[in-house]
Scaffold this active site. Structure first.
Site, mmCIF file in Angstrom:
data_model
loop_
_atom_site.group_PDB
_atom_site.id
_atom_site.type_symbol
_atom_site.label_atom_id
_atom_site.label_comp_id
_atom_site.label_asym_id
_atom_site.label_seq_id
_atom_site.Cartn_x
_atom_site.Cartn_y
_atom_site.Cartn_z
ATOM 1 N N PHE A 1 35.967 25.533 49.064
ATOM 2 C CA PHE A 1 36.160 26.554 50.101
ATOM 3 C C PHE A 1 36.181 25.957 51.512
ATOM 4 C CE2 PHE A 1 36.342 30.950 48.408
ATOM 5 C CZ PHE A 1 36.583 30.554 47.103
ATOM 6 N N ARG B 1 36.725 35.419 40.218
ATOM 7 C CA ARG B 1 37.818 35.348 41.195
ATOM 8 C C ARG B 1 39.092 35.823 40.526
ATOM 9 N NH1 ARG B 1 37.726 29.150 41.672
ATOM 10 N NH2 ARG B 1 37.103 29.584 39.541
ATOM 11 N N CYS C 1 38.177 41.682 48.065
ATOM 12 C CA CYS C 1 36.712 41.558 48.180
ATOM 13 C C CYS C 1 36.204 41.050 49.522
ATOM 14 C CB CYS C 1 36.199 40.664 47.065
ATOM 15 S SG CYS C 1 36.379 41.448 45.459
ATOM 16 N N SER D 1 41.369 25.058 55.124
ATOM 17 C CA SER D 1 41.654 25.868 56.309
ATOM 18 C C SER D 1 43.111 26.318 56.289
ATOM 19 C CB SER D 1 41.347 25.073 57.579
ATOM 20 O OG SER D 1 42.059 23.856 57.571
ATOM 21 N N GLY D 2 43.408 27.351 57.062
ATOM 22 C CA GLY D 2 44.773 27.866 57.099
ATOM 23 C C GLY D 2 44.811 29.284 57.634
ATOM 24 N N THR E 1 30.543 46.434 43.345
ATOM 25 C CA THR E 1 29.818 45.851 44.471
ATOM 26 C C THR E 1 29.313 46.985 45.361
ATOM 27 O OG1 THR E 1 31.257 43.920 44.350
ATOM 28 C CG2 THR E 1 30.058 44.257 46.418
ATOM 29 N N GLY F 1 41.959 36.752 52.412
ATOM 30 C CA GLY F 1 42.339 38.134 52.149
ATOM 31 C C GLY F 1 41.778 38.546 50.802
HETATM 32 N N1 LIG Z 1 38.660 42.504 42.008
HETATM 33 C C1 LIG Z 1 37.731 41.570 41.986
HETATM 34 O O1 LIG Z 1 38.031 40.384 41.935
HETATM 35 C C2 LIG Z 1 36.270 41.932 41.988
HETATM 36 C C3 LIG Z 1 35.319 40.931 41.690
HETATM 37 C C4 LIG Z 1 33.961 41.267 41.719
HETATM 38 C C5 LIG Z 1 33.578 42.571 42.018
HETATM 39 N N2 LIG Z 1 34.502 43.509 42.314
HETATM 40 C C6 LIG Z 1 34.041 44.876 42.560
HETATM 41 O O2 LIG Z 1 34.218 45.623 41.349
HETATM 42 C C7 LIG Z 1 34.558 46.987 41.635
HETATM 43 C C8 LIG Z 1 35.870 47.344 40.949
HETATM 44 O O3 LIG Z 1 36.889 46.569 41.534
HETATM 45 P P1 LIG Z 1 38.329 46.354 40.834
HETATM 46 O O4 LIG Z 1 39.029 45.333 41.678
HETATM 47 O O5 LIG Z 1 38.175 46.106 39.389
HETATM 48 O O6 LIG Z 1 38.970 47.806 41.058
HETATM 49 P P2 LIG Z 1 40.420 48.291 40.639
HETATM 50 O O7 LIG Z 1 40.920 49.149 41.737
HETATM 51 O O8 LIG Z 1 41.246 47.126 40.177
HETATM 52 O O9 LIG Z 1 40.166 49.201 39.337
HETATM 53 C C9 LIG Z 1 39.449 50.380 39.327
HETATM 54 C C10 LIG Z 1 39.880 51.239 38.101
HETATM 55 O O10 LIG Z 1 39.057 52.420 38.091
HETATM 56 C C11 LIG Z 1 39.855 53.514 37.641
HETATM 57 N N3 LIG Z 1 39.195 54.755 38.052
HETATM 58 C C12 LIG Z 1 39.126 55.322 39.295
HETATM 59 N N4 LIG Z 1 38.366 56.431 39.243
HETATM 60 C C13 LIG Z 1 37.946 56.573 37.970
HETATM 61 C C14 LIG Z 1 37.093 57.507 37.307
HETATM 62 N N5 LIG Z 1 36.528 58.531 37.955
HETATM 63 N N6 LIG Z 1 36.858 57.323 35.987
HETATM 64 C C15 LIG Z 1 37.421 56.304 35.301
HETATM 65 N N7 LIG Z 1 38.214 55.385 35.883
HETATM 66 C C16 LIG Z 1 38.475 55.516 37.206
HETATM 67 C C17 LIG Z 1 41.198 53.259 38.302
HETATM 68 O O11 LIG Z 1 42.234 53.960 37.624
HETATM 69 C C18 LIG Z 1 41.323 51.716 38.151
HETATM 70 O O12 LIG Z 1 41.975 51.361 36.948
HETATM 71 C C19 LIG Z 1 34.562 47.089 43.169
HETATM 72 O O13 LIG Z 1 33.296 47.511 43.613
HETATM 73 C C20 LIG Z 1 34.811 45.651 43.604
HETATM 74 O O14 LIG Z 1 34.298 45.409 44.895
HETATM 75 C C21 LIG Z 1 35.835 43.237 42.279
HETATM 76 O O1 LIG Z 2 39.140 27.177 50.825
HETATM 77 C C1 LIG Z 2 39.599 28.324 50.756
HETATM 78 C C2 LIG Z 2 39.378 29.185 49.653
HETATM 79 C C3 LIG Z 2 39.901 30.458 49.682
HETATM 80 N N1 LIG Z 2 40.652 30.882 50.732
HETATM 81 C C4 LIG Z 2 41.176 32.256 50.758
HETATM 82 O O2 LIG Z 2 40.110 33.154 50.504
HETATM 83 C C5 LIG Z 2 40.579 34.323 49.853
HETATM 84 C C6 LIG Z 2 39.719 34.640 48.649
HETATM 85 O O3 LIG Z 2 39.894 33.647 47.664
HETATM 86 P P1 LIG Z 2 39.033 33.609 46.317
HETATM 87 O O4 LIG Z 2 37.612 33.630 46.659
HETATM 88 O O5 LIG Z 2 39.529 32.492 45.489
HETATM 89 O O6 LIG Z 2 39.525 34.957 45.640
HETATM 90 P P2 LIG Z 2 38.866 36.341 45.182
HETATM 91 O O7 LIG Z 2 39.489 36.670 43.887
HETATM 92 O O8 LIG Z 2 38.983 37.297 46.320
HETATM 93 O O9 LIG Z 2 37.317 36.032 44.873
HETATM 94 C C7 LIG Z 2 36.266 36.297 45.799
HETATM 95 O O10 LIG Z 2 35.909 37.670 45.783
HETATM 96 C C8 LIG Z 2 35.514 38.150 44.464
HETATM 97 C C9 LIG Z 2 35.280 39.642 44.576
HETATM 98 O O11 LIG Z 2 34.035 39.953 45.111
HETATM 99 C C10 LIG Z 2 34.271 37.389 44.037
HETATM 100 O O12 LIG Z 2 33.851 37.880 42.758
HETATM 101 C C11 LIG Z 2 34.567 35.895 43.986
HETATM 102 O O13 LIG Z 2 33.384 35.173 43.646
HETATM 103 C C12 LIG Z 2 35.061 35.461 45.370
HETATM 104 O O14 LIG Z 2 35.437 34.072 45.338
HETATM 105 C C13 LIG Z 2 42.054 34.058 49.519
HETATM 106 O O15 LIG Z 2 42.873 34.717 50.471
HETATM 107 C C14 LIG Z 2 42.182 32.558 49.656
HETATM 108 O O16 LIG Z 2 43.487 32.156 50.026
HETATM 109 C C15 LIG Z 2 40.882 30.052 51.817
HETATM 110 O O17 LIG Z 2 41.544 30.432 52.800
HETATM 111 N N2 LIG Z 2 40.358 28.782 51.789
#
Ligand SMILES: NC(=O)c1ccc[n+]([C@@H]2O[C@H](COP(=O)([O-])OP(=O)(O)OC[C@H]3O[C@@H](n4cnc5c(N)ncnc54)[C@H](O)[C@@H]3O)[C@@H](O)[C@H]2O)c1
Ligand SMILES: O=c1ccn([C@@H]2O[C@H](COP(=O)(O)OP(=O)(O)O[C@H]3O[C@H](CO)[C@@H](O)[C@H](O)[C@H]3O)[C@@H](O)[C@H]2O)c(=O)[nH]1
Length: 430
Positions: free
Chosen positions: A257, A158, A268, A260-261, A122, A265
Site C-alpha cells: 500500500f 479486497r 469501502c 502512489s498515484g 461494516t 476509490g
Molecule cells: N465490497 C467489499 O469489498 C466489502 C468488504 C468488506 C466489507 N464490506 C461491507 O459489507 C457490506 C455489504 O457490502 P457489499 O459490497 O457486499 O454490498 P453490495 O451492494 O454489493 O450487496 C448488497 C446486497 O444486498 C441486497 N439487499 C439489499 N437490501 C436487502 C434486503 N432488505 N434483504 C435482502 N437483501 C438485500 C442487494 O440486492 C445486494 O445484492 C457493507 O457494509 C460494506 O461496507 C464490503
Molecule cells: O498502494 C496502493 C494500494 C491501493 N490503492 C488504491 O486503493 C483503493 C482500494 O484498493 P484495495 O484496498 O485493494 O481494494 P478494496 O477492495 O476497496 O479493499 C479495501 O476495502 C475493503 C472493504 O472494506 C476491505 O475489506 C479491504 O481490506 C481493503 O483493502 C483502490 O482504488 C486502489 O487503486 C492505491 O492507490 N495504492
C-alpha cells in the site's frame, strides 16, 4: 453448520460460496430475484476471480438462494451482509441493515431453537448492540442471550481477491459478548482456521466494529501519506516509487500500500473513512488527520489533470481514459478515480473516450454520453492525449498502439505504462 446470509453482493456472495466450500450448508437470501436465479444456476452475479468455480461446484447442493426470509428458520446462524452507504454528511446509513434485521426477526419469531445473528456489514461502534440487538428483541419477542444472540464479524476481503482473501485471511475477528455466541462463531470458522496459523482475534462487539474502520482508515491514510510524499517527490524530480521501495524495506513501514498515484476509490475506503470522521465528530472529536487523508485523495485527480493541461489544451480534442474500474480485477466503479477524471475532462470540453476490460457497462450508466472503446488500441487511435486511471496489466503491454495517437501524450496515474521513444510520458508522482 446451517448458515443463512442476508444480502448477496460482493461480501454476501463470497461468504456464501466460501462457507459452502468449507463444508457448511448455506442459504443466500437477497431481495433481487435476478441475483437469486443466478446463484441457483451456479453463476456469479459479480466479477470476482474464483467465485464462479465455487458457485458452480456448490450451487444446488450445499448452496441455495432464495428471496424468502422464511428460509432462516432452517439455519442456526444468519449473517447480515447488507450495504451501509454514506449519507450526505458522510455518516453511515444503517437503514438497510435495520430493515433486513426486522425481516429476519419476524421470520425468527416462530423458531424455537437458538439462533445467532452475525453482523458482517461494516458498522460504527455500538450499531450491533444498540440497533441490531434491540430490533431483534422487538421483532422476535425474545431476549438477547435467551434463544437469540448477536455477534460482529467484520470482513477484510479486497475486491478482485475476494475468494483468496476469505480463504486465506491475515486474521479472523470474532466480536461477541458471551461464551455461547463466541463458541458458535469459533465452530463456524473452525474448518478455515484449524491446523493453520491464521490468527483469530476474539474481542467485544464494539472492538470488532472499530477494528474494521481502523484497518481501512489506516490503509487509506497510508496511501494518502505516500501520495503526499509522491507529490513532493514530483516537485523535486525524485521518483516516488524508488523512495517507496526503500522505505518499505523498513519492517515498521512495510512494503504494501505504498503505490502512489491518482488515489483510492472503491466501495469501502471513501465510505468508511467518511463514516469514521462523522462518527468522531458526533462524539465531539475532530479527526484532523483522516480529513487530511481525504483532502490529499481528492487532490490527486486534479493534479493528474493539471499535468495534462501542461502538455495539451484538451478542449474539443479526443482524450482516452484508460481504466474505469476503481482498481484492476473488478468491474466495480464505485468511487473510481476515473469519475472525477472524466468530470474534469468534460469540464474542459474534451471528447472523452473510455476503455476498461470489464467496467465499461457500469461506467456507461454513470456517463451515458461518453464514448467507450472496445480496446485500448481503439481508445488511443487519433487521441490527443491519454490518462491512465486503473493499473490493469494489459496497459503495461501497450506499445505500437501509441503510434496511432494524434499526439502521443500519456499522463499515467498508476505507473503502469512503459516509457518508450516517441511517447511524451508524464508520471503523477515520478
Ligand atoms: N465490497 C467489499 O469489498 C466489502 C468488504 C468488506 C466489507 N464490506 C461491507 O459489507 C457490506 C455489504 O457490502 P457489499 O459490497 O457486499 O454490498 P453490495 O451492494 O454489493 O450487496 C448488497 C446486497 O444486498 C441486497 N439487499 C439489499 N437490501 C436487502 C434486503 N432488505 N434483504 C435482502 N437483501 C438485500 C442487494 O440486492 C445486494 O445484492 C457493507 O457494509 C460494506 O461496507 C464490503
Ligand atoms: O498502494 C496502493 C494500494 C491501493 N490503492 C488504491 O486503493 C483503493 C482500494 O484498493 P484495495 O484496498 O485493494 O481494494 P478494496 O477492495 O476497496 O479493499 C479495501 O476495502 C475493503 C472493504 O472494506 C476491505 O475489506 C479491504 O481490506 C481493503 O483493502 C483502490 O482504488 C486502489 O487503486 C492505491 O492507490 N495504492
Amino acid at each position: 453448520m446451517n448458515v443463512s446470509i442476508i444480502g448477496s453482493g460482493y461480501v454476501g456472495t463470497t461468504l456464501a460460496a466460501c462457507l459452502a466450500d468449507l463444508g457448511h450448508t448455506v442459504t443466500a437470501i437477497d431481495i433481487d430475484e435476478s441475483i437469486v436465479e443466478r446463484l441457483n444456476a451456479g453463476e456469479a452475479p459479480i466479477h470476482e476471480p474464483g467465485l464462479a468455480d465455487l458457485l458452480a461446484e456448490h450451487a444446488g447442493t450445499r448452496l441455495t438462494a432464495t428471496t424468502s426470509y422464511d428460509a432462516v428458520r432452517d439455519t442456526d446462524v444468519t449473517f447480515i451482509a447488507l450495504p451501509t452507504p454514506s449519507r450526505d454528511d458522510g455518516s453511515i446509513d444503517t437503514s438497510l441493515v435495520e430493515k433486513g434485521t426486522e425481516s429476519l426477526g419476524e421470520a425468527l419469531r416462530e423458531k424455537s431453537s437458538p439462533h445467532l445473528v452475525v453482523v458482517k456489514s461494516t458498522v460504527v461502534p455500538g450499531t450491533t448492540a444498540e440497533r441490531v440487538g434491540p430490533i431483534l428483541e422487538e421483532t422476535t419477542g425474545k431476549t438477547l442471550g435467551d434463544g437469540i444472540d448477536v455477534a460482529m464479524n467484520p470482513e477484510f476481503l479486497r475486491e478482485g481477491h475476494a475468494v483468496l482473501d476469505f480463504l486465506d485471511p491475515d486474521k479472523v475477528v470474532l466480536g461477541a459478548e458471551n461464551d455461547e455466541a463466541l463458541a458458535t462463531l469459533r465452530e463456524l470458522y473452525r474448518p478455515l482456521t484449524d491446523g493453520t496459523d491464521i490468527p483469530v482475534v476474539e474481542t467485544g462487539l464494539r472492538e470488532a466494529e472499530m477494528i474494521k474502520y481502523a484497518n481501512n482508515a489506516f490503509l487509506a491514510t497510508k496511501i494518502s501519506l505516500m501520495n503526499e510524499l509522491g507529490n513532493i517527490c514530483k516537485e523535486y524530480g525524485v521518483d516516488a516509487y524508488e523512495v517507496a521501495d526503500a522505505i518499505g524495506l523498513d519492517e515498521r513501514i512495510g512494503s504494501q500500500f505504498l503505490a502512489s498515484g491518482v488515489g483510492w476509490g472503491g466501495s469501502c475506503f471513501p465510505k468508511d473513512v467518511a463514516a469514521l470522521i462523522a462518527a468522531a465528530d458526533t462524539a465531539g472529536y475532530d479527526a484532523e488527520l483522516l480529513k487530511a487523508a481525504v483532502g490529499v485523495n481528492d487532490r490527486q485527480p486534479k493534479r493528474l489533470l493539471a499535468l495534462l493541461d501542461d502538455h495539451v489544451d484538451v478542449s474539443d480534442k479526443r482524450v482516452a481514459v484508460l481504466g474505469l474500474a476503481f482498481k484492476p480485477g473488478t468491474d466495480d466503479i464505485r468511487e473510481s478515480r476515473a469519475i472525477p477524471v472524466i468530470e474534469g475532462l468534460l469540464d474542459r470540453g474534451a471528447d472523452v473516450v473510455g476503455y476498461d476490460p470489464v467496467a465499461t457497462d457500469r461506467m456507461r450508466e454513470r456517463f451515458p454520453d461518453v464514448e467507450y472503446a472496445d480496446s485500448a488500441a481503439d481508445a488511443l487511435r487519433d487521441a490527443h492525449a491519454a490518462v491512465v486511471v486503473t493499473d490493469w496489466d494489459e496497459f503495461a503491454a501497450l506499445d505500437d498502439e501509441f503510434d496511432a495517437m494524434a499526439r502521443p501524450i500519456v499522463v499515467d496515474g498508476r505507473r503502469i505504462v512503459e516509457r518508450r521513444e516517441g511517447l511524451t510520458y508524464e508520471g503523477l508522482t515520478w
